[in-house]
Each structure stands twice: as structure tokens, then as C-alpha cells.
Design an enzyme around this catalytic site. Structure first.
Site: not given
Ligand code: SF4
Length: 299
Positions: A70, A152, A170
Site C-alpha cells: 500500500e 486509508y 482512495d
């Protein structure tokens, strides 16, 4: 990514069509019935299981692997991140090995990926995890408190690695929601988080989050969304109104800035002088020719 750029003539058509679209009031967005939400979940999950890309970080979604992927995927496309991810995992297979690494070695593996504060924060966070918890923490607030981790990324780790019903938002998710809701403008960040919080199922939250992101990456793409292949076409307000190409409005990019520099090449006995660079380095601390910013009028 599927879908290409649009030519200049298409751009002017797009601009005109945007101007003709009346503004919807974001205070009264579409209300979803329980049946619609169920259908949204079912269709997305079924589509995701069938069409998801076989990305390396999806094989074994440990918290460490999800975290590394990520962070790498921030501002970076999947196809660019894949070789970096593989090399990084080979060298630092777990949080212990990353915590014990030298910063220089971490930066070297990140070299070329850009946004280098990401790598420094990964290293700092790994040390902190080992010092404070001994293993990767499981709780959302603890993960969120780590350096370089925002809402996130914390949501992605909790849902993808621990299967907790934490939403993620996102750019892909924002675009999908904008179109599903038919929003022309005015949506605040909290709106997208609220929507995902309401939609995410207790069962399979990992697949649901990834399904929405995958839909945005592969089907509901910025230009020319592939609506005829979309599993939630029948629930989409933008598609119903025929405005899916016009929203969300394209943001204008800042022009890239150029920095003229002067370099010093000092050679003696077949050796060249290198120095550890700071301000002007792509990777702070990397070795390079001595240099400084070239100021106008200097000679
Ligand atoms: Fe996106 Fe089209 Fe699907 Fe709507 S129908 S979510 S615009 S791909």
C-alpha cells in the site's frame, strides 16, 4: 490500466459537455435501499472473484505485505511497483528484518520509486513496531498512529490483512462513488468515507474494499469508463443520466518545476570526488557529484 487518453478535439467536447451539466445538490444524494446495497455488494464481490488481477501482494496478505504494497502504491501504478515490491520482500521479508536494516539499504531499494519520505517512514515505523509491540499491531488506532500511515492505509491493513470491516477511500474509490451517486461537485471527503462505511459488509470486507478499488482501476477508469462491462451498471446514477464521462471533473495538474544546478567534477588519480547529497538529491543522503542550485546571474 484499461482505457487511453483523449485527444484534443475530444477534450473540447468534454469541456462543453461539463459546462452543460447542471449541478446536483450534494446535500440530497441518492438514498440507497437495503436491497440496492445488497445488490451492490453481491455484484461487486462476484465480479471481483472472477476478474481480479493476480497481483503479488494478494497472494499472502499478511499485515507486513499489505503495508509495504500500500505504501508503494501511493502515487505509483501497480505495474511499476511490482518489481520494487518483489525486491523489497526478498531483502526484507518481515517487519523484524526491516527494523534491523540500515536506512541507506532501505533507501537503495526504494531508489527510483520516488516520494522517498515513504521509505524513511516505513523504516521508522518498523523499528517502532518491534520496540513497542514486538509484532504488527492489529488495532486500527495503533496502526493509524504509526509514522507514514493515514486513514486509508490503516483501513487497508485492517481489512485486507485482518478482515476487519474498515473502509478505504482512495482516488479509484472516490471516482466510483462519484459516478454511482451522479455527483457533479461539492462532495466532501467525509461523504466518501460515510458511503464506504455504510456499504462495507461484515463478511468479506477485504474483498469488498478491493473490489471497489479494482473496479476504479480496471473498469470505471478516469476517461471512457467501460460501463457495458460494469457489474453495478444498473445501480449507477451517472450511467442513467449519461454523464459518466463528464464526472468527476478533471483537476488541472501543476506544471513540473525545473531546477538548474551546477555540478563539480573533480578527478584525480582515476578517482572522482563524490559527496553525500542532501537538499538537491533525489534520495537524500545518496552519493553524487557535489552540486548546488544555479542562481540567475551567477557565473
Ligand atoms: Fe463507472 Fe460506468 Fe460502472 Fe457507473 S456504470 S460505476 S460510470 S463503469
Amino acid at each position: 490500466m484499461i482505457g487511453g487518453g483523449i485527444g484534443s478535439s475530444d477534450n473540447s467536447i468534454m469541456r462543453e459537455s461539463r459546462q452543460l451539466v447542471p449541478l446536483l445538490n450534494i446535500d440530497s444524494p441518492h438514498t440507497w435501499s437495503a436491497m440496492e446495497v445488497r445488490k451492490l455488494r453481491q455484484n461487486l464481490l462476484r465480479w471481483y472473484r472472477r476478474y481480479r488481477r493476480p497481483l503479488p501482494w494478494r497472494d499472502t496478505p499478511t499485515p507486513y505485505r499489505v503495508w509495504i504494497s500500500e505504501i508503494m502504491l501511493q502515487q505509483t501504478q501497480a505495474k511499476t511497483a511490482i518489481p520494487y515490491y518483489s525486491r523489497f520482500l526478498e531483502r526484507f521479508p518481515d517487519v523484524e528484518s526491516l527494523a534491523g536494516a540500515l536506512e541507506h539499504d532501505v533507501m537503495e531499494l526504494w531508489s527510483g520509486l520516488g516520494y522517498y519520505s515513504r521509505a524513511r517512514n516505513l523504516h521508522r515505523a518498523a523499528k517502532l513496531i518491534i520496540e513497542k509491540y514486538g509484532e504488527f499491531p492489529r488495532d486500527f488506532p495503533e496502526i493509524l498512529a504509526l509514522p507514514g500511515i493515514g486513514r486509508y492505509t490503516a483501513g487497508a491493513i485492517c481489512s485486507l490483512a485482518f478482515n476487519q470491516a474498515q473502509p478505504v477511500v482512495d482516488g479509484n474509490v472516490r471516482r466510483v462513488i462519484t459516478r454511482l451517486e451522479g455527483i457533479r461537485s461539492g462532495a466532501r471527503e467525509a461523504f466518501f468515507w460515510d458511503r464506504m462505511s455504510a456499504w462495507i459488509p461484515e463478511k468479506q470486507p477485504s474483498d469488498f474494499n478491493q473490489a471497489v478499488m479494482e473496479l476504479g482501476a480496471m473498469v470505471c477508469v478516469p476517461s471512457h469508463p467501460l460501463c457495458s462491462r460494469c457489474p453495478v451498471e444498473g445501480l449507477c446514477e451517472a450511467r442513467r443520466l449519461g454523464i459518466q464521462e463528464a464526472i468527476p471533473a478533471v483537476r488541472t495538474r501543476r506544471a513540473a518545476q525545473q531546477t538548474p544546478v551546477v555540478l563539480l567534477i573533480l578527478e584525480a588519480k582515476n578517482r572522482i570526488l563524490l559527496t553525500s547529497l542532501q537538499k538537491l538529491a533525489i534520495v537524500p543522503g545518496q552519493w553524487g557529484l557535489p552540486c548546488s542550485r544555479f542562481l540567475h546571474g551567477e557565473s
